[in-house]
Design an enzyme around this catalytic site. Structure first.
Site, PDB file in Angstrom:
ATOM      1  N   GLU A 189       1.643  -5.074   1.733  1.00 50.56           N
ATOM      2  CA  GLU A 189       2.860  -5.420   2.087  1.00 50.56           C
ATOM      3  C   GLU A 189       2.984  -7.247   2.599  1.00 50.56           C
ATOM      4  OE1 GLU A 189       4.697  -1.814   5.621  1.00 50.56           O
ATOM      5  OE2 GLU A 189       3.131  -3.145   5.205  1.00 50.56           O
ATOM      6  N   GLU A 232       2.704   4.830  -0.352  1.00 44.77           N
ATOM      7  CA  GLU A 232       3.129   5.996   1.266  1.00 44.77           C
ATOM      8  C   GLU A 232       3.957   6.579   1.003  1.00 44.77           C
ATOM      9  OE1 GLU A 232       3.097   2.811   3.870  1.00 44.77           O
ATOM     10  OE2 GLU A 232       2.128   1.249   2.958  1.00 44.77           O
TER      11      GLU A 232
END
Length: 940
Positions: A394, A470
């Site tokens: 991220e 994820e």
């Protein structure tokens, strides 16, 4: 301030591999002297060897100072806890000064000071001489100590700033915990080696870069020189069969021992392969965490993690979001886990300001980003368990990510590059996503995903394997939808599996709160309990989610037919010869007998014994267990199981119905209508029950004081309800504050009570008609429910709530167990007869929420009452009310109130994983529809 520099460090030696060497070393862990200052601009005079630190405190190293009474922890997920103005940090910058005196052994000369991890900026002095500084909290740094060491007493001084320019690269969804939290060592080892061990067509090829000569005695390799290649017959390394060979590097001045595993990672036709075989990742994301020590994790704790993972059929770890302690990777090599090793890089908080000045695309940060990638790759390059390098997490997109990928490919072309944050996959070798829905995952598996604007990049991405780095966010109760994801991963070869978010709840041990989460330390900016989102509780007890995951990840599949069971291996790199198979038959939860099954190593169809004909509900359970001890579990450890009902003729049922949830039983116990209801003043009696004559409310049942039952639509919201707005919509409807109106109480052959249940401020409602009938010693209840109005949302539950006196008796039930189960969870439960204390029926989620629901219950006994379904019901038994559970913020808030609170459910809304991911699948939603609920109550 110097801690605001873009430069990642100064005075450090080149990064090298983590190795086991016979070179002398001195462990500098232990008790250090410590002083905390509120700002960074305090005098550096403490670095002088003669400085008087008698007024300082003691602090253990490794540790985080906020966990030892100096300052406080703080948690944020995305938001930086300081203004986003890179590279600047606040003037209020907690700064820890450390001092450690040590005596140098006689004859010692030269050496390096090695720090395995310091958060976030460390400046180092030895005997008053400044060695340099380092950033990159989860990465090692070495300094040349030789010129400044002296015989006898030496003084090591370290200044650690909590905030630095490097903090902008470490926004990693965890507690902000400064300090020297990994090992500190003085070592005379200087060796470095890069072993390259590939595997193809049954043979291993070995070479290495470095100084010295390499021996692998077991393979007959002696004196292999740098750059030389040798191909030998060798067994491959895999997570299922982690075969390692002991190697010895005879380097200048020292001997290094390392373990070599032969394996080759490749991508062909969009499929991820290891040793030429497709690889399906059944993984978890793992932060380093201990509830008392934070990221200062011991070897014993790391080993416990790996053993728990292996025992629950997990085969892979993504080291979110930084390289772990090097000993963890040693354990992955030894015990067998595939690893995506992730760089210590995340800049998520820049997304909140439109990614302006994001370090990933700012050339001033290139050196820092590359430095982190180099140090990870160089440290971990010899681990066979590491099959991919990840650029970070991220961190948006940008040129610095490209530079990191280019360097890594040049240094180590044997491992693919992973990164999720760039949908174009410009710099990666695999297509990675987070929390893609089931529908999108299926489209990607079929190669039918939405195209990119750039045709060339689109074609490149379509040729890549896909993985979910994820998915199935394991926050609180859940996650739901695991089985549906796994079915897709196994159906489409392009899908390489994924990694559950995440391994452990990051609840910090707290004397008053049990476990603390964001905001419990007074942080002005925090993300609450979003840090409590793991498959194991903080104390490393498995949650129901991990038990479900073990079932979903099973490496053996069972298919039943008339008279036989077909057993199929889902292993990728071994057969079934290490497993022992057995079967057991139960009738109404009572064991009838067990037997072994002889299963070929390759699996196949196996004949079952002939079971006699019989009535009642009979179940056959087949299990696969370890036939002998493995390094990660003892013989007898259960790996996989399946359960099937038996028809009356003794053969396995192969029809379409789910007989776990709805057994083939009569509509309920035979109803024998006995004495009609009788009014006695203000009371009405029906069999062994007494009702209030005005309200029709049950007040006594078989001599016990009772409150209820009455229709219940509410559940204490789970995290998935809270974070996706479902709870808000439910509260907006008023489902937590229902009103109950009695329209009629009609005694007669049966007692009929007509009610309307509705929230205030809306015309929505539920007509609930209760019909009570005596039948011998039993009391039968039928509840007919008819919704009124257009219900726009799914409802939390459809059930009956009642309370009984609290009695010190266990609860026994026949149905799914032993743990909780909801419409899209509970894969780990099976039909049986179970007994538990009331306390044992509670699931101790750190943030209290709906829990403990036992599903498909045929009958239950508690407090002297037997409750039977027609055919089943859901059972929740608590020592506190749903309202108290709803109001609680921590476990200690829940205090038994002297009553047993029962909820008997006809249905519940599903669980999903919407705290961060998809909502409950449509098939598991609970919609308001007409329904009928039948129960029987009788003395037990």
């Amino acid at each position: 301030m110097e801690c605001e520099r873009f430069t990642p460090g100064s005075g450090r030696l080149d990064p090298r591999a983590a190795l086991r060497s016979d070179a002398p070393s001195l462990d500098l862990n232990g008790t250090w002297r410590f002083r905390l200052s509120p700002v960074a601009t305090v005098s550096e005079s403490f670095a002088d060897p003669g400085y008087d630190d008698t007024g300082w405190d003691d602090l253990p190293v490794p540790s985080h100072w906020p966990l030892h009474g100096h300052g406080a922890p703080a948690y944020t997920n995305v938001s930086y806890p300081f203004p986003v103005d890179p590279p600047h940090v606040p003037t209020e910058n907690p700064t820890g000064d450390y001092r450690r005196a040590f005596d140098l052994p006689d004859g010692w000369s030269g050496g390096r000071l090695r720090f395995e991890g310091v958060e976030s900026y460390a400046k180092v002095w030895l005997n008053g001489h400044e060695l340099g500084f380092t950033t990159g909290s989860r990465l090692p740094a070495e300094f040349d100590a030789g010129p400044w060491l002296k015989p006898g007493r030496n003084v090591l001084a370290v200044r650690v700033h909590q905030w630095s320019a490097a903090s902008y690269l470490e926004d990693q969804d965890q507690w902000w915990l400064p300090g020297i939290f990994r090992d500190v060592t003085l070592t005379r080892s200087a060796a470095d080696v890069f072993v390259r061990a590939s595997y193809e067509e049954g043979r291993g090829t070995l070479s290495f870069d470095g100084d010295g000569a390499l021996d692998v005695p077991e393979l007959g390799i002696t004196g292999l020189g740098p750059g030389e290649r040798v191909t030998v017959g060798a067994e491959p390394w895999s997570a299922e069969t982690p075969r390692l060979y002991e190697a010895v590097l005879r380097a200048p001045g020292e001997t290094v021992r390392l373990r070599v595993g032969f394996r080759t990672v490749s991508i062909e036709d969009g499929v991820l392969l290891v040793n030429g075989r497709p690889l399906l990742l059944k993984g978890v994301n793992r932060h380093e965490f201990h509830p008392e020590h934070g990221r200062a994790v011991s070897y014993e704790t790391m080993r416990e993690d790996v053993l728990l993972m292996k025992r629950h059929n997990v085969n892979a770890v993504r080291t979110s979001h930084y390289p772990p302690h090097p000993a963890f990777l040693d354990l992955c090599d030894e015990l067998g886990l595939w690893v995506i090793d992730e760089c210590d890089l995340e800049t998520h908080g820049f997304g909140q300001v439109g990614w302006r000045r994001n370090p990933s695309d700012d050339p001033r940060w290139e050196e820092a980003c590359l430095d982190r990638m180099r140090r990870m790759v160089e440290r971990d390059k010899n681990h066979p368990s590491v099959i991919m390098w990840s650029l970070g997490n991220e961190a948006g997109v940008g040129r610095n990510l490209g530079a990191m990928a280019d360097w890594a490919r040049e240094r180590d072309p044997s491992r693919p590059i992973h990164y999720e944050g760039d949908r174009s996959c410009e710099h990666t070798d695999v297509y990675s996503r987070m929390y893609a829905s089931h529908a999108e995952v299926e489209a990607i598996g079929r190669g039918a995903e939405d195209p990119l604007d750039d045709p060339e990049l689109d074609a490149r991405r379509r040729a890549m394997p896909f993985l979910q780095c994820e998915y199935a966010h394991a926050m609180g109760n859940g996650p739901g939808g695991l089985a549906e994801y796994q079915e897709l991963f196994e159906r489409y070869p392009r899908l390489a599996g994924g990694f559950i978010w995440e391994w452990i709840d990051h609840g910090l041990a707290h004397p008053a709160l049990g476990y603390a989460y964001g905001g419990d330390y007074g942080e002005p900016v925090h993300d609450g309990n979003f840090v409590v989102d793991g498959l194991v509780f903080p104390g490393r007890t498995p949650s129901p989610g991990l038990l479900d995951l073990k079932k979903v990840f099973e490496p053996v599949a069972f298919t039943f037919s008339e008279g036989s069971v077909t057993i199929r291996s889902k292993y990728g790199f071994r057969d079934l010869s290490h497993l022992a198979f057995s079967g057991e038959v139960e009738a109404e939860g009572v064991p009838l007998g067990s037997f072994p099954l002889e299963v070929p190593a390759e699996g196949g169809e196996v004949k079952l014994p002939v079971f006699p004909e019989g009535e009642g509900e009979r179940w056959l359970t087949v299990r696969a267990s370890l036939a002998r001890d493995e390094p990660w579990a003892d013989a007898g450890h259960e790996v996989a199981w399946a359960q099937v009902p038996l028809d009356t003729d003794g053969t396995p049922y192969t029809g379409p119905d789910d007989l776990r949830a709805v057994p083939r039983r009569a509509d309920g116990p035979a109803h024998r209508r006995d004495a009609a209801s009788a009014a006695h003043g203000a009371e009405i009696e029906v069999g062994g029950a007494v009702f209030d004559g005005a309200t029709g409310r049950l007040t006594r049942l078989f001599g016990l004081d009772v409150e209820g039952p009455r229709l219940e639509l509410w559940r204490a919201p789970i995290d998935n309800d809270r974070y996706d707005g479902t709870e808000f919509r439910w509260r907006l409807l008023g489902l937590h504050r229902l009103t109950h109106r009695v329209d009629a109480v009609e005694p007669g052959d049966a007692l009929t009570v007509r009610t309307r249940v509705a929230p205030a401020a809306t015309d929505l409602g539920m007509r609930a008609t209760y019909t009570w009938t005596a039948s011998g010693d039993a009391l039968d209840l039928r509840v007919d429910i008819v919704p009124e109005g257009d219900w726009p949302e799914p409802i939390p539950r459809l059930g009956l709530a009642l309370t009984l006196p609290s009695v010190p008796r266990a609860v026994t039930w026949y149905g799914l167990g032993p743990g909780e189960a909801y419409p899209d969870t509970g894969m780990a439960t099976w039909v049986g007869r179970w007994t538990s204390t009331v306390e044992g029926m509670q699931t101790p989620y750190v943030y209290p929420q709906e829990n403990g629901h036992r599903a498909a219950v045929r009958w239950a006994e508690l407090a002297g009452i037997r409750i039977t379904g027609a055919p089943v019901f859901g059972l929740t038994v608590r020592p506190w009310s749903t309202a108290a559970l709803d109001a609680a913020a921590h476990r200690p808030d829940l205090v038994p109130d002297g009553r047993l609170h029962l909820t008997l459910d006809l249905a519940q809304h599903g669980i999903g994983s919407a705290a961060c991911g998809p909502a409950t699948l449509a098939r598991y939603e609970l919609r308001a529809r007409p329904a009928t609920f039948r129960l029987r109550f009788e003395p037990s």
